[in-house]
Scaffold this active site. Structure first.
Site, PDB file in Angstrom:
ATOM      1  N   ASP A   1     -41.696 -43.121 -85.489  1.00  0.00           N
ATOM      2  CA  ASP A   1     -41.207 -42.029 -84.502  1.00  0.00           C
ATOM      3  C   ASP A   1     -39.676 -41.357 -84.955  1.00  0.00           C
ATOM      4  OD1 ASP A   1     -39.457 -44.262 -84.233  1.00  0.00           O
ATOM      5  OD2 ASP A   1     -40.125 -44.533 -82.013  1.00  0.00           O
ATOM      6  N   HIS A   2     -39.042 -41.989 -85.654  1.00  0.00           N
ATOM      7  CA  HIS A   2     -37.682 -41.532 -86.051  1.00  0.00           C
ATOM      8  C   HIS A   2     -37.788 -40.581 -87.191  1.00  0.00           C
ATOM      9  CE1 HIS A   2     -36.268 -44.562 -83.329  1.00  0.00           C
ATOM     10  NE2 HIS A   2     -34.880 -44.314 -83.553  1.00  0.00           N
TER      11      HIS A   2
ATOM     12  N   ARG B   1     -29.030 -50.398 -85.458  1.00  0.00           N
ATOM     13  CA  ARG B   1     -29.084 -50.348 -86.787  1.00  0.00           C
ATOM     14  C   ARG B   1     -28.286 -51.278 -87.803  1.00  0.00           C
ATOM     15  NH1 ARG B   1     -26.256 -44.387 -86.492  1.00  0.00           N
ATOM     16  NH2 ARG B   1     -27.979 -44.439 -85.144  1.00  0.00           N
TER      17      ARG B   1
ATOM     18  N   ASP C   1     -34.393 -51.844 -82.095  1.00  0.00           N
ATOM     19  CA  ASP C   1     -34.044 -50.564 -81.716  1.00  0.00           C
ATOM     20  C   ASP C   1     -33.318 -50.748 -80.135  1.00  0.00           C
ATOM     21  OD1 ASP C   1     -34.297 -47.295 -81.958  1.00  0.00           O
ATOM     22  OD2 ASP C   1     -34.085 -47.964 -80.260  1.00  0.00           O
TER      23      ASP C   1
ATOM     24  N   SER D   1     -26.296 -48.052 -81.437  1.00  0.00           N
ATOM     25  CA  SER D   1     -27.492 -48.588 -81.949  1.00  0.00           C
ATOM     26  C   SER D   1     -27.504 -49.832 -82.569  1.00  0.00           C
ATOM     27  CB  SER D   1     -27.809 -47.405 -82.953  1.00  0.00           C
ATOM     28  OG  SER D   1     -27.700 -47.854 -84.481  1.00  0.00           O
TER      29      SER D   1
ATOM     30  N   ARG E   1     -27.444 -40.282 -75.864  1.00  0.00           N
ATOM     31  CA  ARG E   1     -26.293 -40.677 -76.460  1.00  0.00           C
ATOM     32  C   ARG E   1     -25.806 -39.226 -76.932  1.00  0.00           C
ATOM     33  NH1 ARG E   1     -28.341 -45.557 -80.046  1.00  0.00           N
ATOM     34  NH2 ARG E   1     -27.708 -47.129 -78.491  1.00  0.00           N
TER      35      ARG E   1
HETATM   36  C1  MIC Z   1     -30.634 -44.541 -81.827  1.00  0.00           C
HETATM   37  O1  MIC Z   1     -30.681 -43.915 -80.889  1.00  0.00           O
HETATM   38  O2  MIC Z   1     -29.140 -44.312 -82.315  1.00  0.00           O
HETATM   39  C2  MIC Z   1     -31.580 -45.186 -82.813  1.00  0.00           C
HETATM   40  C3  MIC Z   1     -31.598 -44.214 -84.075  1.00  0.00           C
HETATM   41  O3  MIC Z   1     -32.728 -44.902 -82.124  1.00  0.00           O
HETATM   42  C4  MIC Z   1     -30.990 -46.601 -83.229  1.00  0.00           C
HETATM   43  C5  MIC Z   1     -31.635 -47.027 -84.305  1.00  0.00           C
HETATM   44  C6  MIC Z   1     -31.537 -46.754 -85.556  1.00  0.00           C
HETATM   45  O4  MIC Z   1     -30.294 -46.411 -85.955  1.00  0.00           O
HETATM   46  O5  MIC Z   1     -32.562 -46.628 -86.340  1.00  0.00           O
HETATM   47  C7  MIC Z   1     -31.003 -47.553 -81.936  1.00  0.00           C
HETATM   48  O6  MIC Z   1     -30.547 -46.850 -80.861  1.00  0.00           O
HETATM   49  O7  MIC Z   1     -30.953 -48.694 -82.195  1.00  0.00           O
HETATM   50 FE1  SF4 Z   2     -35.364 -42.206 -80.632  1.00  0.00          FE
HETATM   51 FE2  SF4 Z   2     -33.235 -43.698 -80.276  1.00  0.00          FE
HETATM   52 FE3  SF4 Z   2     -33.363 -41.251 -79.550  1.00  0.00          FE
HETATM   53 FE4  SF4 Z   2     -34.657 -43.205 -78.258  1.00  0.00          FE
HETATM   54  S1  SF4 Z   2     -32.281 -43.024 -78.525  1.00  0.00           S
HETATM   55  S2  SF4 Z   2     -35.399 -41.013 -78.873  1.00  0.00           S
HETATM   56  S3  SF4 Z   2     -35.241 -44.478 -80.040  1.00  0.00           S
HETATM   57  S4  SF4 Z   2     -33.427 -41.879 -81.503  1.00  0.00           S
END
Ligand code: MIC
Ligand code: SF4
Length: 642
Positions: free
Chosen positions: A62-63, A533, A117, A531, A377
């Site tokens: 999905d990313h 990550r 995630d 996140s 975010r």
């Molecule tokens: C995000 O919203 O920052 C992400 C991308 O979903 C991350 C995960 C990632 O960095 O792959 C998260 O929220 O954990």
């Molecule tokens: Fe995707 Fe993270 Fe954004 Fe949710 S917050 S839509 S999991 S990138």
């Protein structure tokens, strides 16, 4: 007992049921997504376990769905074949955002879920105890190991009354962020209770638990009640329901009240999710871009409301409106009932059901743009445009603003809110989920050139290290290792992605750190928020960072630092932060001795003063650090057993 305690008690696999002490939880379900999943499955592979031991594990794409080179497609193939091999259900690109899809098709009240995630607590909307975690912790859970957390405080959020027209679930969580701030939720579970709970549907509850992550909370949860039952029934999953409500005499560690009757449309201003004000307080701010979607606000109910509000109208000519329905189910149902027509005809751009603009995978706004997003975010630069001004709001505020071209209070702009009727039966077509092979041993996990094998680390810190970088408060993982369309494709390639570490904060960091054999990062409060990550720990470790010395840490990042062998230290006296400068050489007694003997961590600065640092680590965490990281520790435990 309250809801959280009931689920914790049922899953307790170690530790004492005492606030602040480390507990181990049995994990029923896991989820991964593609930006963190490749590492998680490489780590699972390295553990040598043939098949996942959970009740259910799902791998979502999905990313990284923008395929501007072979990299993301290589990752997708690896994830598809790894899922087939290791007993994991595979959800291909186009199926939707992991959290939305999991809620619709797989979540079960009362079960535990961890996901690689940070927004995995979305499942709390269904009455699951769901946590965000690093990929390695998810790999461990898939291998049958428990998940470790510090037993949190449980905060009752008493919802009084009922939301007025054009005020939404998003405003409830924005209000909580206004009160609690991005670090107020650390060490806490927010449990929602009170008469307001029964006025909120499961997707609305999920909007709230999703963004509980921005409070820094361990997780957030709603009870599983008749509303939950109704949601699951419409999804054709009535059997998955069970009632989980707090006992009449349930106790909580803290309590707060939110009066839904008086709540108004709210908005988080740039560049922090807690910079919340009333929409009506913002005067004459022109909007360039509006994004509706993300795992926070992309349910069918959200989209139907947007479609109804746009019906027969055209968006402002200076606004680019991007709409991403959260899942294939949502998109298919929107198109089936004709609501999609209203969105398309308004002038909106329909995007794939994926994270998309939320993670900077396309739709970067123009220079200096004002972008209004229904996401969770708004950290500086996350949109892909460093000087963009990103605001977070509800779909109601977003749609009103897309029509007027200015930040607009929907309560003032629209008349009565249209009644949205939800279908009795949702389109539950699971044909796109791929089931794993019955015998995975014959399947090969395909590793294209973008998949670079894991690097092994050892504990080699002796008695000195250099301050490679000093940063302030609330440093997010987006600062440490940015995402976006340019960098995300290298998530499976550690040497390459490391080059981008702290790119937006200090472009010279990566080169400087790799030329220093032992580095320290000095941080302020809430270091590593955001996140899950693990690259935000892995990449610094790859660049020889051995210690992060901060005023305080965010939960998931702290676990990730330990998992990859970086010692997390906190200032005993936060004022000592001032005494350290970038480039300082800091000395201490032999680090391995300190950790293994439980000695004090006393640091000598070049200015002749001594700083005391704390490392409130459990024996398990110390052993992991001394082994050079969690993967090494697991292997050594496995060898001992043989
Ligand atoms: C995000 O919203 O920052 C992400 C991308 O979903 C991350 C995960 C990632 O960095 O792959 C998260 O929220 O954990
Ligand atoms: Fe995707 Fe993270 Fe954004 Fe949710 S917050 S839509 S999991 S990138």
């Amino acid at each position: 007992m309250n809801v959280a305690e009931k689920i914790i008690r049922k899953h307790l696999a170690g530790g004492e049921f005492e606030k602040g002490s480390e507990i181990a939880l049995k994990i029923d379900q896991t989820l991964t997504q593609d930006a963190t999943g490749t590492m998680a499955y490489l780590q699972f592979e390295a553990m040598g376990v043939p098949k996942v031991k959970t009740e259910l594990s799902v791998s979502y794409i999905d990313h990284n769905t923008l395929q501007s080179g072979f990299e993301n497609a290589d990752d997708h193939k690896f994830l598809q074949t790894a899922a087939e091999k290791y007993g994991v259900i595979f959800s291909p690109a186009g199926n939707g955002i992991c959290h939305q899809v999991h809620l619709e098709r797989f979540g079960v009240p009362g079960k535990t879920l961890i996901g690689s995630d940070s927004h995995t607590p979305t499942g709390g909307g269904l009455g699951m105890l769901a946590f965000g975690a690093g990929g390695l912790d998810v790999a461990c859970a898939m291998a049958g190991q428990p998940f470790y957390i510090t037993m949190p405080k449980i905060v009752k959020v008493n919802l009084k009354g009922k939301l007025r027209d054009w005020v939404s679930a998003k405003d409830i969580i924005l209000e909580l962020l206004r009160i609690e701030t991005v670090r107020g939720g650390r060490g806490k579970i927010y449990e929602f209770a009170g008469e307001g709970v029964k006025t909120l549907s499961v997707p609305e509850r999920a909007t709230i638990t999703n963004m509980g992550t921005e409070l820094g909370a361990t997780t957030s949860i709603f009870p599983s009640d008749e509303i939950t039952k109704d949601f699951l029934k419409r999804q054709g999953r009535a059997k998955a329901w069970s009632e989980i409500i707090p006992d009449a005499d349930a106790k909580y560690d803290e309590e707060m009240v939110i009066d839904l009757n008086t709540l108004e449309p709210l908005i988080a201003c740039p560049h922090m999710p807690d910079r919340v004000v009333k929409v009506k307080e913002i005067k004459d701010v022109k909007v360039d871009q509006v994004g509706i979607g993300s795992c926070t606000n992309s349910s069918l109910a959200d989209m139907l409301l947007v479609a109804e509000a746009l019906k027969g109208k055209k968006i402002n000519k200076d606004v680019s409106l991007a709409v991403s329905p959260g899942s294939r189910q949502v998109l298919a149902m929107l198109s089936q009932n004709g609501a999609l027509f209203n969105i398309i005809e308004s002038g909106a751009r329909i995007l794939e059901s994926a994270c998309g603009p939320c993670i900077g995978m396309g739709q970067a706004p123009k220079s200096g743009a004002v972008s209004l997003r229904t996401f969770n975010r708004n950290f500086e630069g996350r949109s892909g445009t460093k000087d963009a001004q990103v605001y977070l709001c509800s779909p109601e505020v977003a749609v009103a603003s897309a029509l007027t071209g200015k930040i607009t209070d929907p309560m003032k702009y629209f008349g009565r809110k249209p009644k949205i009727t939800m279908p009795d039966v949702f389109l539950a077509d699971d044909a796109q989920f791929q089931q794993p092979a019955s015998d995975g041993s014959k399947v090969e996990a395909v590793k294209g050139p973008n998949i670079v094998s894991l690097k092994e680390f050892t504990f080699d810190l002796k008695n000195n290290a250099t301050v490679t970088l000093k940063v302030g408060d609330n440093i997010s993982t987006d600062h440490i290792l940015p995402a976006g369309a340019k960098i995300l494709p290298f998530r499976s390639n550690l040497p390459k992605i490391s080059e981008f570490t702290f790119e937006a904060v200090d472009p010279a960091f990566a080169a400087r750190a790799s030329n220093t054999s032992n580095g320290i990062i000095v941080g302020g409060e809430n270091y590593g928020q955001g996140s899950s990550r693990e690259h935000a720990a892995l990449a610094p470790r790859f660049l020889n960072i051995k210690i992060v010395l901060a005023k305080s840490f965010a939960r998931i990042h702290l676990a990730n630092l330990i998992n990859f062998g970086i010692i997390p230290l906190t200032f005993d006296n936060p004022g000592d932060y001032e005494f350290i400068k970038e480039g300082d050489n800091l000395t201490f007694e032999n680090a391995a001795e300190i950790l293994s003997r439980g000695k004090e961590f006393l640091i000598e600065t070049p200015y002749g003063n001594q700083i005391k640092a704390n490392y409130g680590l459990t024996q398990r965490q110390k052993d992991i650090l001394l082994a050079g990281g969690l993967l090494n520790w697991i292997k050594s435990v496995q060898n001992e057993k043989k």
